[in-house]
Design an enzyme around this catalytic site. Structure first.
Site, short mmCIF file in Angstrom:
data_model
loop_
_atom_site.label_atom_id
_atom_site.label_comp_id
_atom_site.label_asym_id
_atom_site.label_seq_id
_atom_site.Cartn_x
_atom_site.Cartn_y
_atom_site.Cartn_z
N SER A 119 -1.21 -7.80 0.16
CA SER A 119 -0.68 -6.50 -0.23
C SER A 119 0.09 -6.60 -1.52
O SER A 119 0.39 -5.59 -2.13
CB SER A 119 0.33 -6.01 0.82
N HIS A 140 -8.22 -5.11 -1.00
CA HIS A 140 -7.07 -4.67 -0.21
C HIS A 140 -7.39 -3.43 0.61
O HIS A 140 -7.59 -2.35 0.07
CB HIS A 140 -5.87 -4.42 -1.14
N GLU A 152 -8.54 -1.12 -2.48
CA GLU A 152 -8.15 -1.50 -3.84
C GLU A 152 -8.87 -2.82 -4.14
O GLU A 152 -8.72 -3.79 -3.39
CB GLU A 152 -6.64 -1.71 -3.94
N ASN A 190 0.93 0.11 -2.55
CA ASN A 190 2.17 -0.48 -2.04
C ASN A 190 3.31 -0.38 -3.05
O ASN A 190 4.47 -0.32 -2.68
CB ASN A 190 1.95 -1.93 -1.63
N1 CAA Z 1 -8.04 1.59 14.83
C1 CAA Z 1 -9.18 2.30 14.79
N2 CAA Z 1 -9.20 3.65 14.77
C2 CAA Z 1 -8.02 4.29 14.84
C3 CAA Z 1 -6.79 3.61 14.91
C4 CAA Z 1 -6.84 2.20 14.91
N3 CAA Z 1 -5.71 1.47 14.95
N4 CAA Z 1 -5.78 4.52 14.95
C5 CAA Z 1 -6.37 5.73 14.90
N5 CAA Z 1 -7.70 5.59 14.83
C6 CAA Z 1 -8.69 6.65 14.72
C7 CAA Z 1 -8.79 7.47 15.95
O1 CAA Z 1 -9.71 6.93 16.88
C8 CAA Z 1 -9.26 8.80 15.39
O2 CAA Z 1 -10.65 8.72 15.11
P1 CAA Z 1 -11.60 10.01 15.16
O3 CAA Z 1 -11.07 10.99 14.16
O4 CAA Z 1 -12.95 9.45 14.78
O5 CAA Z 1 -11.53 10.52 16.55
C9 CAA Z 1 -8.55 8.89 14.04
O6 CAA Z 1 -8.25 7.56 13.69
C10 CAA Z 1 -7.29 9.71 14.11
O7 CAA Z 1 -6.46 9.13 15.10
P2 CAA Z 1 -5.53 9.92 16.11
O8 CAA Z 1 -6.06 11.31 16.33
O9 CAA Z 1 -5.26 9.06 17.29
O10 CAA Z 1 -4.15 9.95 15.39
P3 CAA Z 1 -3.72 10.65 14.07
O11 CAA Z 1 -4.52 11.84 13.73
O12 CAA Z 1 -2.26 10.77 14.24
O13 CAA Z 1 -4.03 9.56 12.94
C11 CAA Z 1 -3.52 7.70 11.61
C12 CAA Z 1 -3.54 8.27 13.02
C13 CAA Z 1 -4.93 7.59 11.09
C14 CAA Z 1 -2.88 6.33 11.70
C15 CAA Z 1 -2.69 8.68 10.69
O14 CAA Z 1 -1.44 8.90 11.27
C16 CAA Z 1 -2.50 8.15 9.30
O15 CAA Z 1 -3.35 8.32 8.44
N6 CAA Z 1 -1.32 7.54 9.05
C17 CAA Z 1 -1.00 6.95 7.76
C18 CAA Z 1 -1.43 5.52 7.76
C19 CAA Z 1 -1.12 4.83 6.46
O16 CAA Z 1 -0.36 5.27 5.62
N7 CAA Z 1 -1.72 3.66 6.29
C20 CAA Z 1 -1.49 2.83 5.12
C21 CAA Z 1 -0.35 1.91 5.37
S1 CAA Z 1 -0.06 0.86 4.00
C22 CAA Z 1 -1.08 -0.44 4.24
O17 CAA Z 1 -1.77 -0.56 5.18
C23 CAA Z 1 -1.09 -1.42 3.14
C24 CAA Z 1 -0.27 -2.56 3.26
O18 CAA Z 1 -0.67 -3.55 2.70
C25 CAA Z 1 1.05 -2.61 3.88
#
Ligand code: CAA
Length: 479
Positions: A119, A140, A152, A190
């Protein structure tokens, strides 16, 4: 460049998700973990994730079996010999990464591309530690990898021609959108996201607002998919802490110094979802809201008065609470009142959130009364201290400012930065789109107010933003 067999080393949250993404796209995957227990956890992760898709009818059980059948699990790195690409997703510790890449360099054929999912660590430093620096790049992914649409792709000054475009094509085959970036700590997402999350932890520590209120404000007020503390728990507090440390080492910007609260939680083993508890845990229940139907109020501010009236709430002559609609702290106004204990500042954020600023003179009764009134008006109250930016602007504006500085420094285009934040973090709009919707002048003035209060150099409006406002422009010039 033909990628058919891909290795993934490290099957934690990210690695397991990345293995699933490759297998879903029809590639054969070799997943490597240190021991049998870690392998079993990785397998369970992929089974759970694809199982959820089966439950929702998005995959048939036969398709799930095919996906799982494409993933071979092993504890021997030597099994990566035949891989066309190996993606590393082990902890963010440089020594571990270097030692792994040196192993991979020895094991894999000379054509194999080695990618790190780091990251924030230097891809160039990892590449330089191998005998094939031209074929080591960053790839990434974002958590959860099967869901987030961004990758990325990070090139270095020594990346061989064709490697970046080959990996970018592969990422597109996985259904992802690629943003190609240079090797700078935090890359695009990030570098913009983590300082905002860290800042939220600092505000929590300073008692500016409570965990759930900050999360509600950013989710309901700004439309982000998760509030900062829920997201920190998803990312893993250990990862967030490490990334902040790397950012700080590179920038020496004190805002990038990891919040002490993060270190405390990590040291206590509270890492977020992966350990079952982080900012949130089983004890995360909120107290029931106080019923304050009987509170009488006065109101200063047309929009607020209109919203209350629309909910059937009328002001009275001798109120218990005086609500003052405000964009800035209200202490000066309060200090001039006969009864400042009754005053609560109200900052409306979008259609659903009202930040409630209590000054040092506000009585508890007035603060809880104001919260009840907001609930009665269909708004989510976000109690906070009477500080510049309250919660939302204090978190959002520096993030927007950072995006402007990043673009102005020539690191990434406006289109790439906007796409990266939309697709990497599920934001409803990229930072430049948000800036233009909010109004450049409003954000510039909000940053000036933040700077005046906190004297934080990075809160000073980015010169480009300031110049656009001075020139009377409402949008960023795009090619
Ligand atoms: N694995 C696989 N699929 C998942 C999952 C997981 N851990 N969590 C959720 N999903 C899927 C669900 O099955 C669902 O799929 P469908 O639309 O096909 O049915 C979809 O994602 C939406 O999930 P939910 O309805 O359960 O929940 P939600 O609508 O609240 O979405 C979320 C959950 C996708 C996590 C959403 O809250 C989100 O986009 N959050 C932001 C996440 C983010 O910012 N990520 C980046 C972090 S930074 C990073 O990762 C980089 C780093 O290096 C630190």
């Amino acid at each position: 460049m033909a990628f058919e067999m891909v290795g993934v080393v490290g099957l934690g949250t990210m690695g397991a998700g990345i293995a699933e993404v490759f297998a879903r796209a029809g590639l054969r995957v070799i997943g490597v973990e240190a021991d049998a227990e870690a392998l079993a956890r990785g397998r369970a992760h992929v089974e759970r994730s694809t199982g959820r898709a089966v439950d929702k009818g998005k995959l048939t059980p036969a398709e799930q079996a095919e996906i799982l059948g494409r993933i071979t699990l092993t504890t021997s790195r030597d099994d990566l010999r035949a891989a066309d690409l190996v993606v590393e997703a082990i902890p963010e510790i440089m020594d571990y990464k270097i030692s792994l890449f040196q192993d991979l360099d020895r094991i894999c054929g000379p054509e194999t591309v080695l990618a790190t999912n780091t990251s924030s660590l230097s891809v160039t430093a990892i590449a330089a530690a191998t005998g094939r620096p031209g074929r080591v790049i960053g790839m990434h992914f974002f958590n959860p990898a099967p869901v987030m649409k961004l990758v990325e792709v990070v090139g270095t000054v020594v990346t061989e021609p064709g490697v970046l475009s080959g990996v970018a094509e592969l990422a597109e085959r996985l259904g992802k959108t690629v943003v190609a970036v240079g090797d700078r700590a935090g890359f695009v997402v990030n570098r913009l996201l983590l300082p905002y999350l860290n800042h939220a932890a600092v505000l929590l520590e300073q008692g500016v607002a409570a965990r759930d209120d900050v999360d509600a404000a950013m989710k309901l007020g700004v439309g982000l998919p998760m509030g900062p503390f829920a997201l920190l728990d998803l990312i893993g507090l250990d990862t967030a802490y490490e990334v902040m440390g790397v950012l700080y080492d590179e920038t020496r910007d004190r805002r990038h110094a990891p919040a002490p609260l993060l270190r405390e939680l990590v040291t206590a083993g509270l890492l977020g979802r992966k350990s079952g508890r982080g900012f949130y845990g089983e004890d995360g229940q909120r107290p029931a809201p106080v019923d304050s139907a009987a509170v009488s109020f006065g109101v200063v501010g047309d929009e607020l008065a209109g919203r209350l009236r629309a909910a059937g709430l009328e002001p009275s002559g001798d109120p218990d609470v005086l609500l003052h609609e405000a964009e800035r702290p209200v202490i000066e106004y309060a200090a001039g009142l006969k009864d400042p204990a009754k005053l609560v500042g109200v900052h409306l954020v979008g259609d659903r959130v009202a930040e409630l600023a209590a000054t040092v003179l506000t009585a508890e009764r007035a603060a809880t009364g104001a919260a009840g009134l907001m609930r009665a008006a269909g708004l989510t109250p976000v109690p906070c201290k009477d500080r510049a930016g309250f919660v939302v602007d204090a978190l959002l504006y520096p993030y927007l400012n950072d995006a402007v500085r990043m673009h102005d420094a020539g690191y990434a285009s406006i289109a790439d930065i906007d796409a990266a934040m939309r697709l990497g973090c599920g934001y409803p709009a990229g930072p430049f789109e948000m800036l233009e919707t909010l109004g450049l002048a409003r954000v510039r003035d909000g940053l000036r107010a933040l700077y005046a209060e906190y004297r934080e150099p990075a809160f000073a409006p980015a010169p480009l933003l300031d110049q656009l406002v001075t020139a009377g422009l409402g949008a960023f010039p795009r090619p």
